[in-house]
Design a protein around this motif. Structure first.
Motif, PDB file in Angstrom:
ATOM      1  N   GLY A  73      41.161  40.346  41.344  1.00  0.00           N
ATOM      2  CA  GLY A  73      40.813  38.929  41.315  1.00  0.00           C
ATOM      3  C   GLY A  73      39.494  38.697  40.603  1.00  0.00           C
ATOM      4  O   GLY A  73      39.035  39.539  39.819  1.00  0.00           O
ATOM      5  N   ASP A  74      38.846  37.568  40.883  1.00  0.00           N
ATOM      6  CA  ASP A  74      37.573  37.237  40.243  1.00  0.00           C
ATOM      7  C   ASP A  74      36.494  38.224  40.643  1.00  0.00           C
ATOM      8  O   ASP A  74      36.476  38.746  41.763  1.00  0.00           O
ATOM      9  N   PHE A  75      35.556  38.445  39.714  1.00  0.00           N
ATOM     10  CA  PHE A  75      34.547  39.480  39.907  1.00  0.00           C
ATOM     11  C   PHE A  75      33.317  38.998  40.677  1.00  0.00           C
ATOM     12  O   PHE A  75      32.830  37.891  40.470  1.00  0.00           O
ATOM     13  N   ILE A  76      32.815  39.887  41.537  1.00  0.00           N
ATOM     14  CA  ILE A  76      31.482  39.784  42.118  1.00  0.00           C
ATOM     15  C   ILE A  76      30.702  40.963  41.551  1.00  0.00           C
ATOM     16  O   ILE A  76      31.092  42.116  41.728  1.00  0.00           O
ATOM     17  N   PRO A 105      41.539  47.109  33.039  1.00  0.00           N
ATOM     18  CA  PRO A 105      41.264  46.207  34.163  1.00  0.00           C
ATOM     19  C   PRO A 105      42.125  44.949  34.013  1.00  0.00           C
ATOM     20  O   PRO A 105      41.894  44.120  33.129  1.00  0.00           O
ATOM     21  N   GLY A 106      43.125  44.815  34.853  1.00  0.00           N
ATOM     22  CA  GLY A 106      44.026  43.670  34.765  1.00  0.00           C
ATOM     23  C   GLY A 106      43.518  42.485  35.571  1.00  0.00           C
ATOM     24  O   GLY A 106      42.569  42.597  36.354  1.00  0.00           O
ATOM     25  N   ASN A 107      44.155  41.339  35.373  1.00  0.00           N
ATOM     26  CA  ASN A 107      43.792  40.145  36.151  1.00  0.00           C
ATOM     27  C   ASN A 107      45.059  39.468  36.663  1.00  0.00           C
ATOM     28  O   ASN A 107      46.166  39.966  36.459  1.00  0.00           O
ATOM     29  N   VAL A 108      44.887  38.331  37.331  1.00  0.00           N
ATOM     30  CA  VAL A 108      46.025  37.656  37.958  1.00  0.00           C
ATOM     31  C   VAL A 108      46.630  36.569  37.068  1.00  0.00           C
ATOM     32  O   VAL A 108      47.575  35.895  37.485  1.00  0.00           O
ATOM     33  N   TYR A 109      46.112  36.403  35.859  1.00  0.00           N
ATOM     34  CA  TYR A 109      46.639  35.357  34.973  1.00  0.00           C
ATOM     35  C   TYR A 109      48.126  35.559  34.694  1.00  0.00           C
ATOM     36  O   TYR A 109      48.860  34.587  34.470  1.00  0.00           O
ATOM     37  N   PHE A 165      44.297  45.715  43.209  1.00  0.00           N
ATOM     38  CA  PHE A 165      43.110  46.061  43.980  1.00  0.00           C
ATOM     39  C   PHE A 165      42.905  45.012  45.076  1.00  0.00           C
ATOM     40  O   PHE A 165      42.763  43.820  44.775  1.00  0.00           O
ATOM     41  N   PRO A 166      42.875  45.402  46.357  1.00  0.00           N
ATOM     42  CA  PRO A 166      42.825  44.413  47.444  1.00  0.00           C
ATOM     43  C   PRO A 166      41.586  43.536  47.433  1.00  0.00           C
ATOM     44  O   PRO A 166      41.683  42.314  47.584  1.00  0.00           O
ATOM     45  N   GLY A 167      40.409  44.143  47.270  1.00  0.00           N
ATOM     46  CA  GLY A 167      39.177  43.359  47.263  1.00  0.00           C
ATOM     47  C   GLY A 167      39.001  42.529  48.515  1.00  0.00           C
ATOM     48  O   GLY A 167      39.319  42.966  49.628  1.00  0.00           O
ATOM     49  N   TYR A 168      38.531  41.311  48.335  1.00  0.00           N
ATOM     50  CA  TYR A 168      38.321  40.370  49.446  1.00  0.00           C
ATOM     51  C   TYR A 168      39.151  39.119  49.187  1.00  0.00           C
ATOM     52  O   TYR A 168      39.179  38.607  48.068  1.00  0.00           O
ATOM     53  N   THR A 169      39.799  38.618  50.209  1.00  0.00           N
ATOM     54  CA  THR A 169      40.493  37.338  50.123  1.00  0.00           C
ATOM     55  C   THR A 169      39.722  36.341  50.963  1.00  0.00           C
ATOM     56  O   THR A 169      39.612  36.501  52.177  1.00  0.00           O
ATOM     57  N   LEU A 170      39.185  35.302  50.313  1.00  0.00           N
ATOM     58  CA  LEU A 170      38.286  34.373  50.988  1.00  0.00           C
ATOM     59  C   LEU A 170      38.612  32.941  50.625  1.00  0.00           C
ATOM     60  O   LEU A 170      38.895  32.631  49.456  1.00  0.00           O
ATOM     61  N   THR A 171      38.559  32.061  51.599  1.00  0.00           N
ATOM     62  CA  THR A 171      38.562  30.640  51.288  1.00  0.00           C
ATOM     63  C   THR A 171      37.150  30.263  50.853  1.00  0.00           C
ATOM     64  O   THR A 171      36.189  31.032  51.030  1.00  0.00           O
ATOM     65  N   TRP A 176      38.960  38.025  45.319  1.00  0.00           N
ATOM     66  CA  TRP A 176      37.700  38.469  44.715  1.00  0.00           C
ATOM     67  C   TRP A 176      37.681  39.994  44.672  1.00  0.00           C
ATOM     68  O   TRP A 176      38.295  40.660  45.507  1.00  0.00           O
ATOM     69  N   ALA A 177      36.937  40.543  43.717  1.00  0.00           N
ATOM     70  CA  ALA A 177      36.771  41.991  43.617  1.00  0.00           C
ATOM     71  C   ALA A 177      35.312  42.318  43.342  1.00  0.00           C
ATOM     72  O   ALA A 177      34.722  41.778  42.398  1.00  0.00           O
TER      73      ALA A 177
END
Length: 314
Positions: free
Chosen positions: A135-138, A85-89, A200-206, A172-173
């Protein structure tokens, strides 16, 4: 393929979700126990090793290289595919707003450099590797991440807390979806390149959009407050985690979106959970009655709707 998977870090965020997703997909799941298991023995006969080991941030530089070498050597001996599981860092503070698997990686901190070095070690070793970057996890339970420790921590008191600029898009993912995608990629690993990266696209949210989505799910107004960063600055001399958290502050100030084109080309049948359903499943009992997301043997999910309309995943 025997469809046997070994989960390293099965009690952690991603590992726990991955173990459940592989089980629902009729894989034989082995959960590695560091106290009793030997990695070479536990991995023997496994088609996939999910490397969800994740030490505390301050220990990454010291522990991750040795862990990486251990997994690589085991994968070489057993012939297993490794899923990470990679991240955006890896992209660093100067990352562009649109992130793809071929976006140049220019880490600007220790955490990003450690992750980049780790991934390159797998690539250079010639081990069959899948990097599923998110991105960040939910999560569907409190697991000590930004979402449950900060953003939703005070929802029962009517407060939404945000660590950054409310107008900045943030990736977010939903861990349930991310784990399902991991299973689907492993099911077709033989058709993937030796070293395969996918975002992974996930959700892009402000912050504003996440605030509104939470209000829609809960059914009442929430006061939006900005998280102060000064306590972390003060804590740096005596709390090592503070420096690591401050290192990632740019993620809340820099717009970024995981672009879906490559992911959709590889997994065209993947159907993301609607945003409001994911949020409803993530909230604690004192805020909203949540539930466990069921899965389907073919699509890896059954319909899962609480009371909320679909929200677009981007």
């Amino acid at each position: 393929m025997t469809k046997t998977v070994l989960i390293l870090g099965a009690s952690g965020r991603f590992g726990r979700n991955a173990a459940t997703a592989f089980s629902w997909a009729n894989w034989n799941v082995r959960r590695f126990d560091r106290n009793t298991d030997s990695l070479p023995d536990a991995a023997w006969g496994a088609d996939v090793i999910v490397n969800a080991w994740n030490p505390a941030y301050p220990d990454w530089e010291r522990l991750v290289p040795a862990m990486t070498e251990q997994v690589i050597n085991t994968a070489k001996d057993t012939g297993a595919t490794v899923l990470i599981p990679g991240n955006v860092y890896n992209y660093g503070a100067n990352m562009p707003a649109q992130l793809r698997q071929d976006t140049p990686q220019r880490p600007t901190g220790t955490l990003g450099a450690v992750r980049q070095t780790m991934e390159l070690a797998y690539r250079d070793a010639g081990v069959k590797t899948i990097v599923l970057r998110a991105g960040d996890f939910i999560d569907t339970m409190a697991s000590g991440n930004w979402y449950d420790k900060i953003v939703t921590a005070k929802l029962s008191k009517g407060t939404f807390t945000y660590p950054g600029d409310m107008d900045t898009p943030h990736a977010w993912a939903f861990l349930h979806d991310l784990a399902d995608a991991a299973v689907m990629l492993c099911d077709r690993s033989e058709d993937l390149p030796q070293f395969f990266e996918v975002n992974f696209p996930g959700y892009t949210l402000t912050g504003h959009e996440l605030h509104q989505a939470l209000q829609d799910v809960i059914g009442r107004s929430l006061t939006a407050r900005k998280m102060p960063w000064w306590p972390l600055k003060i804590a740096q001399p005596f709390w090592p985690m503070a420096a690591s958290l401050l290192e990632t502050r740019y993620l809340w100030q820099t717009p970024h979106r995981m672009m879906p084109d490559h992911f959709e080309a590889v997994l065209p049948e993947f159907t993301p959970t609607p945003l409001l359903d994911a949020i409803a499943a993530s909230l604690p009992d004192d805020v909203h009655d949540n539930g466990v997301m069921p899965r389907h043997a073919v699509s890896l999910r059954r319909p899962f709707n609480f009371c909320c309309p679909n929200a677009k995943a981007t």
